[in-house]
Design a protein around this motif. Sequence first.
Motif, PDB file in Angstrom:
ATOM      1  N   MET A  47       0.843  -1.205   0.000  1.00 39.37           N
ATOM      2  CA  MET A  47       0.000   0.000   0.000  1.00 39.37           C
ATOM      3  C   MET A  47       0.870   1.243   0.000  1.00 39.37           C
ATOM      4  O   MET A  47       0.544   2.234  -0.663  1.00 39.37           O
ATOM      5  N   LEU A  48       1.990   1.213   0.733  1.00 46.13           N
ATOM      6  CA  LEU A  48       2.878   2.375   0.789  1.00 46.13           C
ATOM      7  C   LEU A  48       3.479   2.656  -0.587  1.00 46.13           C
ATOM      8  O   LEU A  48       3.603   3.820  -0.993  1.00 46.13           O
ATOM      9  N   GLY A  49       3.835   1.594  -1.325  1.00 52.18           N
ATOM     10  CA  GLY A  49       4.406   1.788  -2.650  1.00 52.18           C
ATOM     11  C   GLY A  49       3.414   2.439  -3.600  1.00 52.18           C
ATOM     12  O   GLY A  49       3.780   3.344  -4.368  1.00 52.18           O
ATOM     13  N   VAL A  50       2.153   2.007  -3.563  1.00 52.40           N
ATOM     14  CA  VAL A  50       1.131   2.618  -4.423  1.00 52.40           C
ATOM     15  C   VAL A  50       0.863   4.049  -3.963  1.00 52.40           C
ATOM     16  O   VAL A  50       0.641   4.946  -4.789  1.00 52.40           O
ATOM     17  N   ALA A  51       0.887   4.263  -2.646  1.00 52.85           N
ATOM     18  CA  ALA A  51       0.674   5.621  -2.129  1.00 52.85           C
ATOM     19  C   ALA A  51       1.765   6.570  -2.629  1.00 52.85           C
ATOM     20  O   ALA A  51       1.486   7.742  -2.927  1.00 52.85           O
ATOM     21  N   ARG A  52       2.993   6.100  -2.740  1.00 51.90           N
ATOM     22  CA  ARG A  52       4.073   6.944  -3.288  1.00 51.90           C
ATOM     23  C   ARG A  52       3.757   7.354  -4.728  1.00 51.90           C
ATOM     24  O   ARG A  52       4.024   8.490  -5.135  1.00 51.90           O
ATOM     25  N   GLU A  53       3.206   6.415  -5.514  1.00 49.46           N
ATOM     26  CA  GLU A  53       2.844   6.735  -6.896  1.00 49.46           C
ATOM     27  C   GLU A  53       1.760   7.800  -6.941  1.00 49.46           C
ATOM     28  O   GLU A  53       1.833   8.745  -7.728  1.00 49.46           O
TER      29      GLU A  53
END
Length: 806
Positions: A177-183
């Motif tokens: 979820m954190l990786g998608v949030a960065r995007e």
Amino acid sequence: MQVSYNWLQELIPFEWTPQELAERLTMAGLEVERVHRLGEKIPGLVTGLITFLEKHPEADDLLVAQMTVAKDAPPSVQVVTGAKNIKVGDRVPLALPGAELPGGNTIKEVKFRGVSSQGMMCSAEELGLEPSPADEGGIMILPPDTPLGKNIEEVLGWDDYVLEIELTPDRGDCLSMLGVAREVAALTGSRVRLPAVLEDDLKPRLGGEGIKVTITDFDLCPRYTLRLLTDIKIGPSPLWMQQRLRAMGMRPINNMVDVTNYVMLELGQPLHAFDRELVQDGEVIVRRARTGEKIVTLDDQERVLDEDMLLITDPQRGIGIAGVMGGADSEITAHTNSALLESACFNSTSIRKTVQTLGLRSEASNRFEKGVDPNGTLRAANRVAYLMEEMGAARAVPLVIDVYPRKIEPLSIILRPQRVNKILGTEIPAAEIKRILTSLEFTVTGDNPFTVSIPTFRPDITMEQDLIEEVARIYGYDRIRGTMVQGTFAPVKRFPEQQMEEKIKELLTGWGCTEIITYSFYSPRYFDYLRLPPDHPARRCIPLSNPLSEIQSVMRTTALPSMIEALAFNLKHKNSNLALFEVGRLYWGDFPLQGLPQEPRFLALGLAGKREEASWKQPARETDFFSLKGLVEELVRRLRIEGFSFVPSQHPSFHPGRQAALRVEEGEIGVLGELHPDVAEAWEVKERLYLAELNLEAWAQNFAGGILYRQLPRYPAVARDLAIIVDGGISAAEIEDTIKKAGGDLLVEVRLFDHYKGDQVPAGKKSLAYSLLYQAPDRTLTDEVVSDLHGEIIQALTKSVGAVLR
């Protein structure tokens, strides 16, 4: 990767709808395949509390429950149930009369042996969910803090949307979820709200509290972090955590397991917990497994390991397969009081090989295969410690064991802004390029060029071109103006070989043949089916190192098995009138290979049954050897291959009296004939099959190409027939060659139209009838000239082959 819309909004603020978010992510390179709502609102399906429970007066296997749907309110609903896993004080999903469950079942008030039931307590399956271990075979038990009277849609998080993202293998950072949030942060300009962690300012150590970690191979395990949790109280995880796990496609188990799974989904770092009391001497050893070493994993399966696999052990036995699955001998149970929390970084190639060898893939191994951030292990362990303490489910001992001897530093890459614009065809200002890279959490220094420091959670960025791609996708591919390609292009010209193959396909399809494409590999047993002797060149085949099966284990050296397979398959499926062809490659080379194999092109033909149309000047009839020979002959003529002839052949796969080789001056360029009955029987075919295998490499050397123009004749032709009797062993080709030589330039066509053996012809003889066409380009031929020439031809036949006029 499944992404919860509601969870994502907690990590990064944005105002897009789920569909708008999906479109933005797709345009940024994270392809969203599907967006769906978790569930629909079901009126009358609420949370209820069991306040009283007694046996049914008329049925021993039924219970009567008194329930309420409001806090501190008297019981208002009576339910009869056969469930055995409920007790007073449990909170459960309650379907009131009129509610329609996901399976289409509408709840009504009914009587069970005289006792009224005013609703139904629901199991997880009845709600379309996968049950947790505690709920299997019974009613779904909700956490004790579940509010009463709430619609189940709100309680279970069905008002959430899930985005299913198809990630490319290099974007392992977005398996969280954190990786998608960065995007999303890079697309919106907002800042990510990082999840809270346990901030105890502890300095990592190599051991303590009776715990020790030893790594024997740092190439396979560059970092290994442990945290000790004590006073563990195993129980259900909070409702909000269960909601998010279900939204991400995982079922809740218990608070310890759920928290590790939750943090893995949140931060992308897989974690595993060992029962501290079951780890011998508190020592964790990370080493290569020994060949033949065994371990029983959490799924109660015994796994046999080899030395290429990484194993987590204590001094006595294995306690987990690194990055794949934990061991059953150290798993967390209801009696666990303290746990060792593992957060590590393992070599992605090693994990991938282990998964393939064992056939054991998990959510954890999927992330390790794509690569995890080596500098994120400690944060993930602290996040688990924080959540367990917040839930009151454990106490985090102020000790961090972190073995990280060679710290992995961020990679630095030089980026030239002018290079970005040249590659993309844009005019993006340098300041905007810097902003885009900074929004992706890259550190940018310098003016022109930039020095970009790549965070370790982005191992896919290794060169300047990768950074240019990052700029392009965040800037927006739709904002890059399309331009026409500039330059001068020479017309594409096909090689003679390509022209010939194109012409072959055009002719054969025009004559009613069907093109097929078969595999380039088959079974070595086919050589025996073809009756090939042990020293036949076709047996010198190249084996595959990883064949799908034995029947696809060697590269083909002859096209005959592939064509026979296609004909046999169609005949078995009642397709009886067949004319097939294939253009492909053979693979010749002695194994082991000393270099690249030869890959000559071939043409394979296959006929069976009847011909429905009069093709290649043959009347419609039952297919025979002469049908195939006529097809090859007409094909050769159309391709203007000069100097060819058909000669007797002794190929072991063909009928000894119904086969021929096609030759030119350079040698043999093909073989054709009726399939030998023993070969047909090996393929379980009763029909007669006619096949040809032709070497296109040799054909190409004799291919004239183009269209040969010849002016239409101005003067009439004279036709004469010639019937002769010759010995049965003399070939028609030899006779035709004699006729052409004797006829000279005035003989423009020779065609065999009858071949007869029977009672009217002496034994050992055969009758051949030819149609001869005489014509001169500059005059009309007189009967006298034609008769003289016809007589010379008869004399030549009598002298050379002993022909007798019939």
